[in-house]
Enzyme design. Structure first.
Site, PDB file in Angstrom:
ATOM      1  CG  ASP A  13     -39.261 -13.183 -11.121  1.00 16.27           C
ATOM      2  OD1 ASP A  13     -39.114 -14.238 -11.770  1.00 16.27           O
ATOM      3  OD2 ASP A  13     -38.521 -12.858 -10.169  1.00 16.27           O
ATOM      4  CG  ASP A  15     -38.034 -18.476  -7.787  1.00 21.07           C
ATOM      5  OD1 ASP A  15     -38.628 -19.223  -7.013  1.00 21.07           O
ATOM      6  OD2 ASP A  15     -37.542 -18.849  -8.865  1.00 21.07           O
ATOM      7  CG  ASP A 209     -37.110 -10.799  -6.899  1.00 19.53           C
ATOM      8  OD1 ASP A 209     -37.209 -11.188  -8.092  1.00 19.53           O
ATOM      9  OD2 ASP A 209     -36.413 -11.381  -6.044  1.00 19.53           O
TER      10      ASP A 209
END
Length: 259
Positions: A13, A15, A209
């Site tokens: 990922d 962001d 996250d």
């Protein structure tokens, strides 16, 4: 962690894992260097639909990271691919950013505000009441409602902000029509990511996250999972979910530490 280090491929990922806004997170440069030195296969698989792969490549370049454009795949691309397979040449009304518009256009879809076949919603800084009303009118007129990703919030330099699911919710509530969400954890996007990597799920790990998109996507797709606490999830929040990541780390900088 050693088990994660031994994987052949990584779905990563962006962001909250690689950056917050325009700020590179600690340890990222060392992690990317490790990926290249170890000749790992890796793909930045992002639910953010706002930027094209080229723009993401340039964003990392401005932060000092040189990564080939082929290492990026977005929920906008996945959305365009899905619609083009379902209805080639479909007419689409879009609420989103250039990355989404560009992906739909490249797949031969017609962007219109007149009798669209689909209403597609992604992250958008131009999201407003007029766009909501148009989307509602088109859904009531028979358009299918598509959302690029399931993220409710996203991390920025200024803190947590609303993301795609928060923006599409008013349209769902008014029309009574649930959107079909394309991005992680949808298996469509995960299978595409593995195909682009060219590795089997058992040879890959996902690094993210978010428990509700990244980690559950990895678990349901057969990948090993590594949660980083550099984004929207805290260690205390992990216990609220019925599933757990294999490894929890402060950030991606911890992956090559013992190399």
């Amino acid at each position: 962690m050693q088990h994660i280090r031994e994987k052949t491929g990584y779905i990563i990922d962006m962001d909250g894992v690689i950056y917050h806004g325009s700020r590179l997170l600690p340890g990222v440069a060392e992690f990317v260097d490790w990926l290249y030195r170890k000749e790992k296969k890796f793909l930045f698989l992002t639910n953010n639909s706002g930027r094209t792969p080229r723009q993401l490549q340039e964003k990392l370049a401005h932060m000092g990271l040189t990564v080939d454009e082929s290492h990026f795949y977005t929920s906008a691309q996945a959305t365009a691919e899905f619609i083009a397979r379902q209805m080639p040449g479909a007419h689409v009304f879009v609420i989103g950013e250039p990355g989404l518009y560009n992906a739909l256009y490249e797949r031969g879809l017609v962007l219109t505000d007149t009798s669209p076949d689909y209403v597609v919603v992604g992250e958008s800084t131009s999201y407003n009441y007029d766009n909501i009303c148009r989307a509602v009118r088109h859904v009531f007129g028979g358009a299918r409602l598509i959302a690029t990703n399931l993220d409710l919030t996203g991390p920025t330099e200024q803190g947590i902000v609303p993301a795609c699911r928060a923006l599409v919710k008013p349209i769902e509530m008014v029309t009574g029509q649930d959107a079909y969400y394309i991005g992680k954890p949808n298996p469509l996007m995960m299978r595409t990511g593995l195909n682009l990597l060219g590795v089997h799920s058992s040879e890959a790990a996902i690094i993210g996250d978010r428990m509700d998109t990244d980690i559950v996507a990895g678990i349901e797709s057969g990948l090993d999972t590594l949660l980083v606490l550099s984004g929207v999830t805290t260690r205390e929040m992990v216990d609220r979910f019925p599933y757990r990541p294999r490894v929890i780390a402060g950030g991606v900088g911890e992956i090559p530490d013992a190399d």
